[in-house]
Scaffold this active site. Structure first.
Site, PDB file in Angstrom:
ATOM      1  N   LYS A   1      22.273  43.277  38.429  1.00 60.32           N
ATOM      2  CA  LYS A   1      21.064  43.695  39.301  1.00 60.32           C
ATOM      3  C   LYS A   1      21.304  45.329  39.969  1.00 60.32           C
ATOM      4  O   LYS A   1      20.598  46.028  39.789  1.00 60.32           O
ATOM      5  CB  LYS A   1      20.649  42.741  40.261  1.00 60.32           C
ATOM      6  CG  LYS A   1      20.498  41.455  39.493  1.00 60.32           C
ATOM      7  CD  LYS A   1      20.010  40.316  40.748  1.00 60.32           C
ATOM      8  CE  LYS A   1      21.187  39.991  41.567  1.00 60.32           C
ATOM      9  NZ  LYS A   1      22.077  39.062  41.044  1.00 60.32           N
ATOM     10  N   THR A   2      22.474  45.224  40.549  1.00 65.70           N
ATOM     11  CA  THR A   2      22.889  46.604  41.258  1.00 65.70           C
ATOM     12  C   THR A   2      22.871  47.697  40.293  1.00 65.70           C
ATOM     13  O   THR A   2      22.478  48.856  40.213  1.00 65.70           O
ATOM     14  CB  THR A   2      24.259  46.494  41.977  1.00 65.70           C
ATOM     15  OG1 THR A   2      23.944  45.091  42.881  1.00 65.70           O
ATOM     16  CG2 THR A   2      24.187  47.546  43.120  1.00 65.70           C
TER      17      THR A   2
ATOM     18  N   ASP B   1      34.525  13.729  36.039  1.00 63.48           N
ATOM     19  CA  ASP B   1      34.090  13.659  34.776  1.00 63.48           C
ATOM     20  C   ASP B   1      32.818  12.533  34.944  1.00 63.48           C
ATOM     21  O   ASP B   1      31.920  12.506  34.264  1.00 63.48           O
ATOM     22  CB  ASP B   1      35.225  12.811  33.632  1.00 63.48           C
ATOM     23  CG  ASP B   1      36.136  13.799  33.659  1.00 63.48           C
ATOM     24  OD1 ASP B   1      36.179  14.859  33.682  1.00 63.48           O
ATOM     25  OD2 ASP B   1      37.491  13.043  33.380  1.00 63.48           O
TER      26      ASP B   1
ATOM     27  N   GLU C   1      43.569  13.980  29.377  1.00 64.60           N
ATOM     28  CA  GLU C   1      43.085  14.947  28.526  1.00 64.60           C
ATOM     29  C   GLU C   1      43.259  14.881  27.062  1.00 64.60           C
ATOM     30  O   GLU C   1      42.275  15.309  26.371  1.00 64.60           O
ATOM     31  CB  GLU C   1      43.958  16.483  28.723  1.00 64.60           C
ATOM     32  CG  GLU C   1      43.996  16.673  30.028  1.00 64.60           C
ATOM     33  CD  GLU C   1      42.679  17.110  30.802  1.00 64.60           C
ATOM     34  OE1 GLU C   1      41.813  17.273  29.805  1.00 64.60           O
ATOM     35  OE2 GLU C   1      42.423  16.848  31.957  1.00 64.60           O
TER      36      GLU C   1
ATOM     37  N   PRO D   1      24.348  35.604  40.342  1.00 63.65           N
ATOM     38  CA  PRO D   1      25.279  36.657  40.801  1.00 63.65           C
ATOM     39  C   PRO D   1      26.023  37.293  39.534  1.00 63.65           C
ATOM     40  O   PRO D   1      26.448  36.558  38.508  1.00 63.65           O
ATOM     41  CB  PRO D   1      26.155  35.831  41.648  1.00 63.65           C
ATOM     42  CG  PRO D   1      25.415  34.629  42.020  1.00 63.65           C
ATOM     43  CD  PRO D   1      24.547  34.616  40.978  1.00 63.65           C
TER      44      PRO D   1
ATOM     45  N   THR E   1      24.934  39.505  37.180  1.00 62.83           N
ATOM     46  CA  THR E   1      24.022  39.607  35.939  1.00 62.83           C
ATOM     47  C   THR E   1      24.031  41.184  35.977  1.00 62.83           C
ATOM     48  O   THR E   1      22.980  41.559  34.959  1.00 62.83           O
ATOM     49  CB  THR E   1      22.901  38.839  35.833  1.00 62.83           C
ATOM     50  OG1 THR E   1      22.411  38.696  37.198  1.00 62.83           O
ATOM     51  CG2 THR E   1      23.185  37.400  35.645  1.00 62.83           C
TER      52      THR E   1
HETATM   53  P1  ADP Z   1      24.651  41.725  40.553  1.00 61.39           P
HETATM   54  O1  ADP Z   1      24.063  42.962  41.466  1.00 61.39           O
HETATM   55  O2  ADP Z   1      23.549  41.108  39.783  1.00 61.39           O
HETATM   56  O3  ADP Z   1      25.253  40.761  41.557  1.00 61.39           O
HETATM   57  P2  ADP Z   1      26.332  43.861  39.714  1.00 61.39           P
HETATM   58  O4  ADP Z   1      25.336  44.761  39.288  1.00 61.39           O
HETATM   59  O5  ADP Z   1      27.064  43.923  41.070  1.00 61.39           O
HETATM   60  O6  ADP Z   1      25.652  42.477  39.766  1.00 61.39           O
HETATM   61  O7  ADP Z   1      27.359  43.469  38.563  1.00 61.39           O
HETATM   62  C1  ADP Z   1      28.781  43.618  38.795  1.00 61.39           C
HETATM   63  C2  ADP Z   1      29.437  44.360  37.637  1.00 61.39           C
HETATM   64  O8  ADP Z   1      29.642  43.754  36.493  1.00 61.39           O
HETATM   65  C3  ADP Z   1      28.830  45.760  37.448  1.00 61.39           C
HETATM   66  O9  ADP Z   1      29.516  46.730  38.140  1.00 61.39           O
HETATM   67  C4  ADP Z   1      29.340  46.078  35.928  1.00 61.39           C
HETATM   68  O10 ADP Z   1      30.522  46.624  35.805  1.00 61.39           O
HETATM   69  C5  ADP Z   1      29.301  44.796  35.311  1.00 61.39           C
HETATM   70  N1  ADP Z   1      28.234  44.303  34.627  1.00 61.39           N
HETATM   71  C6  ADP Z   1      27.343  43.127  34.966  1.00 61.39           C
HETATM   72  N2  ADP Z   1      26.232  43.295  34.014  1.00 61.39           N
HETATM   73  C7  ADP Z   1      26.498  44.114  33.178  1.00 61.39           C
HETATM   74  C8  ADP Z   1      26.125  44.515  32.026  1.00 61.39           C
HETATM   75  N3  ADP Z   1      24.795  43.791  31.498  1.00 61.39           N
HETATM   76  N4  ADP Z   1      26.610  45.524  31.372  1.00 61.39           N
HETATM   77  C9  ADP Z   1      27.480  46.094  31.598  1.00 61.39           C
HETATM   78  N5  ADP Z   1      28.320  45.673  32.692  1.00 61.39           N
HETATM   79  C10 ADP Z   1      27.835  44.760  33.581  1.00 61.39           C
HETATM   80 ZN    ZN Z   2      38.887  14.419  32.584  1.00 62.53          ZN
END
Ligand code: ADP
Ligand code: ZN
Length: 591
Positions: A190-191, A481, A406, A186, A188
């Site tokens: 993709k959208t 831990d 800690e 999540p 990363t």
């Molecule tokens: P996913 O669809 O993989 O869950 P999103 O595309 O929705 O992730 O990412 C959420 C936000 O995080 C994006 O709108 C963007 O602003 C930021 N983001 C994620 N990856 C990148 C990247 N490689 N470069 C720049 N912004 C990113």
């Molecule tokens: Zn601890």
């Protein structure tokens, strides 16, 4: 880390009984919810379900309780009151929700009716155009807005070329891309990447999310899909994006009950739409998932989602670039070094990094600054990494225990060779953790040496061992831990062949999830005898490392005391200061 046991619900009558027996330490009132702490743990349940309740919550009865206040006064219990944070808006929403559902149902059935009657205005005059079925956009996002992900961009480059000029592609006789699976944890991107591909090719972008179908009435999902494909085809070349494909595309038959039919119908509709493409349709369907492993095999057959593009978590240079992209919109002071921030955020996703920048701006705003400074940025990093700081009741005794715990982790880490540098030790509660010791890797690690892993286990054991040395007693705060230490040792023995007795053989009991790191169970492939040896080896590793950290902590008792005291008075100790406290008290140098 130091964890506090979970808050357990108790019956109101149980709470009253404990109160009248004088066993309630404090009460925090928020709306009708009462939370608090028992002086002595109350045992409830039997067998496996037996638990000791220390932190409780209960709901004040709606018919009131006259003598509660008298009892509280008599027992001299501290009561904290907090404002009920539920806004009038959410209360309004809760009251209106049933009505919204009823009206929604009418809108829906009138729409279904229209469709059967072949379009036109429905009963209530809700035209088709008013119902929002999916999102359509023509974005201005391009690959420029996406940091890192070079491989993924390159693979999508072909798709972009195809959409820019479908005819050229056909002449060359190449097989045009139809369905692309974007797989990655999540956040990363993709959208973002799918949108950027649409932006690069300058084509419309239609998107719909798989999870929305699940709560829908039967038939809505499939009709949404049909509608969207029909609309999109008219505008070809075009990209259709299906988010969270796994929520509808899970292996069929593995459904979790409710919504099953709906899921299957929606999925079938998507598949039949894709099968119905003619080679001249320049429609590319992209789907995102963080669980490519659970997808129905029918989805990845040729002609469907037959190309997979994997999105990795960003490495350090990519993290720096992502931070830079999102920092463009805010004002940043010259003292912020994004490469340092990138170094402190290993393992976080692009979405997390974006959140860090936003959070830093909010923190700076709250401090009446007109630019984000380094301290705001670091606080934001902590907040995203460990959850927001929380106000908690922490007694002086508890605070002392946490501080030594800690300090134990930190001192062990300081005295082992080849560990990640220590950045920060804190006893300010974050999320469920009451204390944290934070180490930041100098570089991203993809493989681990045996020595590194052993050190890690020693550091994890350091908290509990310090408690044992100082108080001659241990608390439940080390549960997490121990879990992590055991898990690491298990992997060393079973997956990485790091046990001499068992040798370089894989005794995996389950595959680990590709992105979430969760274990997915699978039947054991080894004998009971071997299982016994595995357990013994794991125990041996942990005992050995416990000894290692005990030796360090006993030898460095002065430093342990100094660090714990510094934590009790200042709560957070960082970087150079940390070195100073530990060094000042060093009696003899270690080699
Ligand atoms: P996913 O669809 O993989 O869950 P999103 O595309 O929705 O992730 O990412 C959420 C936000 O995080 C994006 O709108 C963007 O602003 C930021 N983001 C994620 N990856 C990148 C990247 N490689 N470069 C720049 N912004 C990113
Ligand atoms: Zn601890």
């Amino acid at each position: 880390m130091f964890y506090r046991p979970a808050i357990e619900s108790v019956a109101y009558t149980e709470f009253k009984t404990q109160l009248s027996e004088g066993n309630v330490k404090n009460i925090r009132v928020k709306g009708e919810v009462l939370k608090g702490e028992f002086k002595e743990a109350v045992e409830r349940g039997a067998g496996d379900r037996k638990k000791e309740i220390v932190y409780f919550k209960t709901v004040f009865p709606s018919f009131g309780d006259h003598d509660l206040m008298k009892l509280i006064e008599k027992r001299n219990v501290t009561v904290f009151t907090e404002k009920d944070e539920r806004s009038w808006f959410s209360i309004l929403l809760i009251n209106l929700l049933p009505w919204i559902l009823i009206i929604g149902f009418f809108v829906y059935s009138s729409r279904q009716f229209q469709q059967r009657m072949g379009g036109g205005q429905g009963f209530f005059g809700f035209g088709k155009s008013k119902a929002k079925l999916y999102d359509r956009s023509v974005g201005d996002v391009t690959f420029q807005n996406v940091a890192g992900l070079a491989n993924a961009k390159q693979e999508l480059g072909e798709v972009v070329d195809f959409l820019k000029d479908p005819s050229k592609f056909n002449q060359l006789g190449g097989k045009p891309p139809k369905g692309i699976l974007l797989a990655g944890a999540p956040g990363t991107g993709k959208t973002l990447l799918a949108q950027a591909a649409a932006g690069e090719a300058d084509v419309p972008f239609y998107s719909i999310s798989g999870s929305e179908f699940i709560e829908m009435f039967v038939g809505v999902g499939a009709s949404r899909v049909r509608d969207m494909f029909a609309q999109a085809k008219k505008e070809a070349p075009v990209i259709i994006f299906i988010d969270e494909l796994d929520s509808i595309g899970r292996f069929r038959g593995a459904g979790l009950g409710g919504g099953h039919d709906e899921r299957e119908q929606t999925l079938n509709q998507i598949l039949s739409e894709m099968d119905g493409f003619s080679p001249n349709d320049s429609v590319v369907v992209m789907a995102a998932t963080n669980r490519p492993d659970v997808l129905d095999p029918a989805l990845v057959r040729p002609g469907r989602f037959d190309r997979k593009v994997v999105l990795e978590l960003p490495d350090k240079p990519a993290r720096e670039k992502i931070l830079a992209i999102h920092s463009d919109a805010i004002t940043i002071s010259g003292d912020v070094d994004l490469s340092v921030v990138a170094g402190a955020t290993a393992g976080l996703s692009g979405a997390d990094l974006k959140n860090i920048v936003n959070e830093a701006a909010i923190i700076a705003g709250r401090r009446d600054k007109n630019q984000v400074e380094s301290e705001d940025m670091h606080e934001a990093v902590d907040k995203i990494r460990m959850g927001p700081e929380r106000d908690q009741f922490i007694s002086d005794d508890e605070k002392k225990t946490i501080a030594y715990h800690e300090a134990g982790h930190a001192l062990t880490a300081k005295n082992l060779v080849g560990t990640d540098p220590l950045r920060k030790v804190t006893i300010i509660p974050h999320g469920q953790a009451l204390g944290m010791t934070e180490q930041i890797p100098e570089k991203d690690r993809h493989t681990y040496t045996k020595q590194y892993l052993l050190n890690r286990i020693a550091i994890l054991m350091g908290g509990r061992t310090a408690e044992q040395i100082v108080f001659n007693d241990i608390s439940s705060g080390a549960a997490n831990d121990l879990k992590q230490a055991t898990e690491t040792a298990r992997r060393m023995v079973c997956q990485w062949g790091m046990s001499e007795k068992l040798g370089p053989v894989n005794y995996s009991q389950g595959e680990s999830h590709p992105f979430l790191g969760k274990e997915m169970t699978e039947p054991k492939k080894h004998s009971e005898d071997t299982a016994g040896i595995i357990d013994a080896e794991i125990q041996a590793i942990i005992h050995e490392m416990e000894k290692t950290c005990r030796t360090i902590l006993e030898k460095r008792r002065d430093s342990l005391e100094a660090l714990a005291e510094a934590l009790i008075s200042r709560e957070t100790i960082e970087d150079e200061e940390l070195d100073e406290i530990v060094k000042d008290n060093e009696t003899e140098p270690d080699n």
